[in-house]
Design a protein around this motif. Structure first.
Motif, PDB file in Angstrom:
ATOM      1  N   SER A  49       0.780  -1.235   0.000  1.00 13.98           N
ATOM      2  CA  SER A  49       0.000   0.000   0.000  1.00 13.98           C
ATOM      3  C   SER A  49       0.810   1.283   0.000  1.00 13.98           C
ATOM      4  O   SER A  49       0.243   2.358  -0.209  1.00 13.98           O
ATOM      5  CB  SER A  49      -0.915  -0.002   1.232  1.00 13.98           C
ATOM      6  OG  SER A  49      -0.120  -0.079   2.400  1.00 13.98           O
ATOM      7  N   SER A  50       2.114   1.202   0.259  1.00 14.35           N
ATOM      8  CA  SER A  50       2.893   2.450   0.215  1.00 14.35           C
ATOM      9  C   SER A  50       4.360   2.145  -0.066  1.00 14.35           C
ATOM     10  O   SER A  50       4.753   0.975  -0.158  1.00 14.35           O
ATOM     11  CB  SER A  50       2.761   3.236   1.529  1.00 14.35           C
ATOM     12  OG  SER A  50       3.210   2.469   2.619  1.00 14.35           O
ATOM     13  N   PHE A  52       7.931   1.247  -1.270  1.00 14.62           N
ATOM     14  CA  PHE A  52       8.434   0.349  -2.322  1.00 14.62           C
ATOM     15  C   PHE A  52       7.387  -0.662  -2.791  1.00 14.62           C
ATOM     16  O   PHE A  52       7.367  -1.045  -3.959  1.00 14.62           O
ATOM     17  CB  PHE A  52       9.675  -0.390  -1.826  1.00 14.62           C
ATOM     18  CG  PHE A  52      10.919   0.444  -1.913  1.00 14.62           C
ATOM     19  CD1 PHE A  52      11.395   0.881  -3.143  1.00 14.62           C
ATOM     20  CD2 PHE A  52      11.625   0.804  -0.780  1.00 14.62           C
ATOM     21  CE1 PHE A  52      12.542   1.655  -3.242  1.00 14.62           C
ATOM     22  CE2 PHE A  52      12.770   1.586  -0.869  1.00 14.62           C
ATOM     23  CZ  PHE A  52      13.232   2.008  -2.099  1.00 14.62           C
ATOM     24  N   TYR A  74      -1.680  -3.490   5.771  1.00 17.15           N
ATOM     25  CA  TYR A  74      -2.296  -3.302   7.079  1.00 17.15           C
ATOM     26  C   TYR A  74      -2.637  -1.831   7.205  1.00 17.15           C
ATOM     27  O   TYR A  74      -1.769  -1.026   7.556  1.00 17.15           O
ATOM     28  CB  TYR A  74      -1.266  -3.715   8.136  1.00 17.15           C
ATOM     29  CG  TYR A  74      -1.851  -4.268   9.415  1.00 17.15           C
ATOM     30  CD1 TYR A  74      -2.935  -5.122   9.387  1.00 17.15           C
ATOM     31  CD2 TYR A  74      -1.293  -3.955  10.637  1.00 17.15           C
ATOM     32  CE1 TYR A  74      -3.459  -5.644  10.553  1.00 17.15           C
ATOM     33  CE2 TYR A  74      -1.808  -4.478  11.817  1.00 17.15           C
ATOM     34  CZ  TYR A  74      -2.890  -5.325  11.758  1.00 17.15           C
ATOM     35  OH  TYR A  74      -3.409  -5.845  12.914  1.00 17.15           O
ATOM     36  N   GLU A  75      -3.851  -1.447   6.902  1.00 14.73           N
ATOM     37  CA  GLU A  75      -4.227  -0.036   6.870  1.00 14.73           C
ATOM     38  C   GLU A  75      -5.576   0.134   7.547  1.00 14.73           C
ATOM     39  O   GLU A  75      -6.314  -0.837   7.711  1.00 14.73           O
ATOM     40  CB  GLU A  75      -4.320   0.452   5.410  1.00 14.73           C
ATOM     41  CG  GLU A  75      -3.044   0.245   4.586  1.00 14.73           C
ATOM     42  CD  GLU A  75      -1.909   1.153   5.017  1.00 14.73           C
ATOM     43  OE1 GLU A  75      -2.170   2.151   5.726  1.00 14.73           O
ATOM     44  OE2 GLU A  75      -0.750   0.872   4.663  1.00 14.73           O
ATOM     45  N   ASP A 111      -3.338  -8.760   8.739  1.00 17.02           N
ATOM     46  CA  ASP A 111      -2.008  -8.820   9.328  1.00 17.02           C
ATOM     47  C   ASP A 111      -1.195  -9.924   8.641  1.00 17.02           C
ATOM     48  O   ASP A 111      -1.484 -11.111   8.806  1.00 17.02           O
ATOM     49  CB  ASP A 111      -2.145  -9.108  10.834  1.00 17.02           C
ATOM     50  CG  ASP A 111      -0.809  -9.099  11.543  1.00 17.02           C
ATOM     51  OD1 ASP A 111       0.223  -8.903  10.855  1.00 17.02           O
ATOM     52  OD2 ASP A 111      -0.779  -9.290  12.769  1.00 17.02           O
ATOM     53  N   ALA A 112      -0.184  -9.506   7.907  1.00 12.06           N
ATOM     54  CA  ALA A 112       0.630 -10.447   7.112  1.00 12.06           C
ATOM     55  C   ALA A 112       1.203 -11.567   7.968  1.00 12.06           C
ATOM     56  O   ALA A 112       1.432 -12.672   7.479  1.00 12.06           O
ATOM     57  CB  ALA A 112       1.776  -9.693   6.454  1.00 12.06           C
ATOM     58  N   SER A 224      16.105  -4.957   0.977  1.00 10.55           N
ATOM     59  CA  SER A 224      17.018  -4.679   2.086  1.00 10.55           C
ATOM     60  C   SER A 224      17.695  -3.333   1.869  1.00 10.55           C
ATOM     61  O   SER A 224      17.481  -2.667   0.851  1.00 10.55           O
ATOM     62  CB  SER A 224      18.069  -5.792   2.164  1.00 10.55           C
ATOM     63  OG  SER A 224      18.839  -5.653   3.341  1.00 10.55           O
ATOM     64  N   LYS A 244      17.935  -7.199   8.833  1.00  8.35           N
ATOM     65  CA  LYS A 244      18.145  -7.232   7.373  1.00  8.35           C
ATOM     66  C   LYS A 244      19.119  -8.344   6.986  1.00  8.35           C
ATOM     67  O   LYS A 244      18.943  -8.994   5.950  1.00  8.35           O
ATOM     68  CB  LYS A 244      18.648  -5.873   6.876  1.00  8.35           C
ATOM     69  CG  LYS A 244      17.572  -4.798   6.842  1.00  8.35           C
ATOM     70  CD  LYS A 244      16.463  -5.177   5.885  1.00  8.35           C
ATOM     71  CE  LYS A 244      15.315  -4.207   5.841  1.00  8.35           C
ATOM     72  NZ  LYS A 244      14.116  -4.728   5.203  1.00  8.35           N
ATOM     73  N   LEU A 274      15.326   6.105   0.665  1.00  8.72           N
ATOM     74  CA  LEU A 274      14.215   6.934   0.177  1.00  8.72           C
ATOM     75  C   LEU A 274      13.290   7.349   1.297  1.00  8.72           C
ATOM     76  O   LEU A 274      13.211   6.684   2.329  1.00  8.72           O
ATOM     77  CB  LEU A 274      13.419   6.145  -0.858  1.00  8.72           C
ATOM     78  CG  LEU A 274      14.030   6.139  -2.261  1.00  8.72           C
ATOM     79  CD1 LEU A 274      13.316   5.167  -3.147  1.00  8.72           C
ATOM     80  CD2 LEU A 274      13.990   7.526  -2.878  1.00  8.72           C
ATOM     81  N   THR A 276      10.099   7.220   3.006  1.00  4.18           N
ATOM     82  CA  THR A 276       8.854   6.442   3.076  1.00  4.18           C
ATOM     83  C   THR A 276       8.352   6.587   4.514  1.00  4.18           C
ATOM     84  O   THR A 276       9.064   7.123   5.375  1.00  4.18           O
ATOM     85  CB  THR A 276       9.071   4.939   2.786  1.00  4.18           C
ATOM     86  OG1 THR A 276       9.901   4.401   3.804  1.00  4.18           O
ATOM     87  CG2 THR A 276       9.686   4.679   1.428  1.00  4.18           C
TER      88      THR A 276
END
Ligand code: NAI
Length: 398
Positions: A49-50, A52, A74-75, A111-112, A224, A244, A274, A276
């Protein structure tokens, strides 16, 4: 209702739904006007949803492959008391634009980390969607619940080797400040690994394999970050870096299994720094990113999320050439960020930066604009004085 941005404790508290819509559209238009690629037709993105994950989804649908996509995230949606998260609207508007072009865009909010979410997605793949050619795991979560034991693990952004004090940005006050970060206890390191390491990616892959949801030769990718020595202490050598490294190690384990069972491949893409929702929380990272933006823009090699993902798919993964990996089997999309001339210039600026000159020496303006755009603010072409009908937002089809 007229929606204006509210910055609280350095974070944007509210969302402009139509700013989010325009941002999704801007990313779609970028892909439509970029170098195209032929790629996977059926894709699952967890964390879609956002950041990457969203850019991944947009690039695969609109950048040439015309992929049907399932996006899990998860939003929270709109109610009488709150407007909903940016990702909620990104999902809705992505679906709107994708369906207009005849593509399937199925959204799941769940929830993943739970088996239940995995089972729901698998059921949908088996009964309606068809086998997947690509699975991208792009979750950035603050916590993870273990549904079997009820234990909740919280990820921590701390060092693993002594206190660290470094410069960062207070975006609410537009100030450069100094921030102290403590060293993590062993259980905090382990908890962060539990949340942001490779375990859940592997669980997904195991279940997808078991239920025969992958097509022959399918790929799976997770993201990563390594970065520069400026952020090592807090990132690569910190708690998040431990997670990571675990994610990177897991890629090899998944790869072995995928290769053997379906002739597929699992790997990590190391992406660029970036702005985010997730990265803004990491001390030092915002200032480093603002300086990096300045240097990369001046050299004409700056990329935002969508530019990174479109280059990754069109030039690295689905080009006519074999994918090139580093010695540890990772794809390096941080190639421009870590270029010697870029890092030398970042170091040069870093040595001169002060609370008085940081706005001038870095691209703070560009950084902040991208930060606001995550929540739909400061997006060109949006009428921020328009009256927004909340009842209409509630009716938007998910
Ligand atoms: P983001 O905050 O923009 O997106 C995170 C996504 O995860 C959202 O879709 C959110 O809904 C989803 N999510 C969070 N908790 C979830 C849960 N429990 N169940 C299902 N979905 C959940 O984050 P960003 O920055 O795009 O991060 C994605 C990946 O990229 C992460 O692995 C991050 O470490 C990595 N990365 C980020 C970099 C950066 O500079 N932002 C650089 C390199 C890698």
């Amino acid at each position: 209702m007229i929606i204006k941005e509210e910055l609280i404790k350095g974070f944007v508290k509210n969302t402009h739904p139509y700013g989010c819509r325009q941002e999704v559209l801007n990313q779609i238009n970028y892909c439509k006007n970029s170098k195209k690629f032929t790629g996977p037709k059926k894709v699952l993105i967890v964390g879609a949803s956002s950041g990457f994950g969203l850019a991944t989804r947009i690039s695969l649908a609109f950048g040439g492959a015309k992929a049907d996509t399932i996006g899990l995230s998860y939003e929270t949606g709109v109610t009488d008391r709150r407007l909903g998260t940016p990702g909620w609207y990104n999902n809705i508007f992505f679906k709107e634009f994708a369906e207009k072009e005849g593509l399937i865009a199925k959204n799941f909010i769940d929830d993943a980390f739970s088996d239940e979410a995995k089972e729901k997605v698998i059921k949908y793949i088996k009964e309606q969607f068809g086998k997947i050619d690509l699975f991208v795991y792009s979750v950035a979560a603050p916590r993870r619940k273990d549904y079997k034991t009820g234990v909740v693990y919280n990820s921590k952004i701390k060092t693993t080797s002594g206190e660290f004090e470094g410069p960062t940005i207070d975006i609410e006050k537009d100030e450069m400040i100094s921030k102290k970060v403590n060293s993590a206890a062993l259980d905090e390191i382990e908890d962060t690994r539990k949340v942001m390491g490779g375990e859940d990616w592997k669980n997904w892959c195991d279940m997808l394999l078991e239920e025969k949801c992958f097509s022959k030769g399918a790929l799976t990718i997770s993201y990563s970050y390594i970065g520069s020595p400026r952020t090592y202490k807090i990132y690569r050598e910190g708690t998040i870096g431990v997670a990571k490294k675990d994610l990177e190690k897991t890629a090899h384990e998944i790869n072995e299994k995928l290769k053997e069972e379906i002739g597929g491949k699992a790997f990590i893409s190391v992406n660029k720094a970036l702005v985010t929702k997730a990265s803004a929380y990491i001390p030092t990272f915002p200032l480093y990113a603002a300086v990096l933006y300045k240097v990369m823009k001046e050299k004409g090699i700056h990329e935002n999320c969508i530019m990174q993902m479109q280059r990754m798919f069109s030039e690295k993964i689905y080009s006519n050439n074999e994918i090139k990996f580093d010695d540890s089997g990772r794809l390096r999309m941080d190639d421009f960020e870590l270029r010697e001339d870029v890092q030398r210039e970042v170091d040069n600026i870093w040595s001169k930066i002060t609370p008085q000159n940081f706005q001038k020496l870095s691209d703070y303006e560009g950084y902040k604009k991208e930060f606001m755009q995550i929540n739909g603010f400061e997006v060109d072409g949006v009428d921020y004085d328009a009256d927004i009908d909340i009842e209409l937002l509630k009716k938007l089809e998910f």
